[in-house]
Design a protein around this motif. Structure first.
Motif, mmCIF file in Angstrom:
data_model
loop_
_atom_site.group_PDB
_atom_site.id
_atom_site.type_symbol
_atom_site.label_atom_id
_atom_site.label_comp_id
_atom_site.label_asym_id
_atom_site.label_seq_id
_atom_site.Cartn_x
_atom_site.Cartn_y
_atom_site.Cartn_z
ATOM 1 N N TYR A 141 0.831 -1.192 0.000
ATOM 2 C CA TYR A 141 0.000 0.000 0.000
ATOM 3 C C TYR A 141 0.871 1.248 0.000
ATOM 4 N N GLN A 142 0.269 2.356 -0.389
ATOM 5 C CA GLN A 142 0.995 3.595 -0.629
ATOM 6 C C GLN A 142 1.860 4.041 0.545
ATOM 7 N N ALA A 143 1.366 3.931 1.761
ATOM 8 C CA ALA A 143 2.141 4.398 2.915
ATOM 9 C C ALA A 143 3.473 3.651 3.030
ATOM 10 N N LEU A 144 3.494 2.364 2.718
ATOM 11 C CA LEU A 144 4.751 1.606 2.765
ATOM 12 C C LEU A 144 5.684 2.020 1.639
ATOM 13 N N ARG A 145 5.122 2.269 0.460
ATOM 14 C CA ARG A 145 5.966 2.728 -0.650
ATOM 15 C C ARG A 145 6.567 4.093 -0.326
ATOM 16 N N GLU A 146 5.769 4.970 0.271
ATOM 17 C CA GLU A 146 6.275 6.292 0.637
ATOM 18 C C GLU A 146 7.345 6.190 1.721
ATOM 19 N N VAL A 162 0.627 -2.131 -8.337
ATOM 20 C CA VAL A 162 -0.782 -2.495 -8.477
ATOM 21 C C VAL A 162 -1.307 -2.757 -7.072
ATOM 22 N N GLU A 163 -2.238 -1.951 -6.639
ATOM 23 C CA GLU A 163 -2.824 -2.183 -5.314
ATOM 24 C C GLU A 163 -3.403 -3.596 -5.271
ATOM 25 N N ARG A 164 -3.294 -4.233 -4.129
ATOM 26 C CA ARG A 164 -3.731 -5.624 -3.992
ATOM 27 C C ARG A 164 -5.178 -5.837 -4.427
ATOM 28 N N ASN A 165 -6.052 -4.891 -4.122
ATOM 29 C CA ASN A 165 -7.464 -5.074 -4.459
ATOM 30 C C ASN A 165 -7.732 -4.958 -5.961
ATOM 31 N N GLU A 166 -6.741 -4.579 -6.760
ATOM 32 C CA GLU A 166 -6.902 -4.490 -8.208
ATOM 33 C C GLU A 166 -6.088 -5.531 -8.957
ATOM 34 N N LEU A 167 -5.321 -6.331 -8.251
ATOM 35 C CA LEU A 167 -4.338 -7.219 -8.866
ATOM 36 C C LEU A 167 -4.921 -8.113 -9.951
ATOM 37 N N GLU A 168 -5.959 -8.861 -9.632
ATOM 38 C CA GLU A 168 -6.508 -9.817 -10.600
ATOM 39 C C GLU A 168 -7.048 -9.095 -11.838
ATOM 40 N N ALA A 204 -1.582 -13.675 -2.970
ATOM 41 C CA ALA A 204 -1.839 -13.025 -4.252
ATOM 42 C C ALA A 204 -1.363 -13.893 -5.417
ATOM 43 N N ALA A 205 -0.192 -14.502 -5.284
ATOM 44 C CA ALA A 205 0.318 -15.381 -6.339
ATOM 45 C C ALA A 205 -0.613 -16.576 -6.544
ATOM 46 N N ALA A 206 -1.137 -17.119 -5.453
ATOM 47 C CA ALA A 206 -2.087 -18.233 -5.566
ATOM 48 C C ALA A 206 -3.342 -17.799 -6.317
ATOM 49 N N SER A 207 -3.779 -16.588 -6.078
ATOM 50 C CA SER A 207 -4.947 -16.061 -6.781
ATOM 51 C C SER A 207 -4.657 -15.921 -8.281
ATOM 52 N N LEU A 208 -3.457 -15.495 -8.624
ATOM 53 C CA LEU A 208 -3.087 -15.387 -10.035
ATOM 54 C C LEU A 208 -3.017 -16.758 -10.692
ATOM 55 N N HIS A 209 -2.560 -17.758 -9.942
ATOM 56 C CA HIS A 209 -2.571 -19.127 -10.470
ATOM 57 C C HIS A 209 -3.997 -19.557 -10.795
ATOM 58 N N ALA A 210 -4.949 -19.192 -9.944
ATOM 59 C CA ALA A 210 -6.353 -19.551 -10.183
ATOM 60 C C ALA A 210 -6.872 -18.906 -11.472
ATOM 61 N N LEU A 211 -6.276 -17.787 -11.881
ATOM 62 C CA LEU A 211 -6.648 -17.130 -13.138
ATOM 63 C C LEU A 211 -5.929 -17.735 -14.341
ATOM 64 N N GLY A 212 -5.046 -18.692 -14.101
ATOM 65 C CA GLY A 212 -4.318 -19.326 -15.191
ATOM 66 C C GLY A 212 -2.926 -18.784 -15.434
ATOM 67 N N LEU A 213 -2.473 -17.880 -14.582
ATOM 68 C CA LEU A 213 -1.114 -17.354 -14.705
ATOM 69 C C LEU A 213 -0.161 -18.322 -14.000
ATOM 70 N N ARG A 214 0.126 -19.420 -14.665
ATOM 71 C CA ARG A 214 0.854 -20.535 -14.055
ATOM 72 C C ARG A 214 2.295 -20.203 -13.679
#
Length: 146
Positions: free
Chosen positions: A44-49, A60-66, A100-110
């Motif tokens: 999130y932005q505060a950590l990046r700052e 990419v904010e986590r809630n927009e990743l997929e 998050a990576a597991a969620s991307l795998h579920a989308l087919g991003l193996r």
């Protein structure tokens, strides 16, 4: 439909991490440098700052990743060209990025994976970071441009 027994977060992390090979900071850096990986910072932005950013990483904010990485999605990033893109997800310490990576795998991003130890491990390894860009303040719509 049978309901499975609840699991704790530690067990869930162990299960999802067993499905793919995580990468350490040096391997992620080399894959990115060689053009074989897209680094995706979900902090999130505060950590990046506070801590800075990785040059070349896509934020990419986590809630927009997929939505941003689905090659079939209407809101995808230009870099999300196929399901074969190697994505390295980066969070602060390497926990949220595993889910998050597991969620991307579920989308087919193996080829999706995450960075062991997250941004903090990257920084500790002495790999490149820069201060986060300062956001432009919203211009006053009543003010004429200079």
């Amino acid at each position: 439909m049978a309901v499975s027994a609840p699991v704790g977060i530690d067990e869930l992390l162990e299960r999802v991490r067993a499905r793919y090979a995580r990468v350490d900071p040096q391997a992620a850096y080399e894959a990115w440098r060689d053009g074989d990986a897209l680094l995706v910072d979900i902090r999130y932005q505060a950590l990046r700052e506070r801590d800075g950013v990785i040059p070349g990483a896509v934020v990419v904010e986590r809630n927009e990743l997929e939505w941003r990485l689905d090659p079939q999605g209407s809101h995808r990033l230009p870099e999300a060209v196929s399901h074969e893109v190697r994505v390295v997800v980066i969070c602060n310490e390497g926990y949220a990025s595993s889910l998050a990576a597991a969620s991307l795998h579920a989308l087919g991003l193996r080829r999706a994976t995450d960075l062991t130890g997250g941004f903090q491990a990257w920084k500790s390894a002495g790999l490149p970071t820069t201060p986060a860009p300062t956001p432009d303040p919203d211009p006053d719509p009543t003010e004429a441009p200079a």
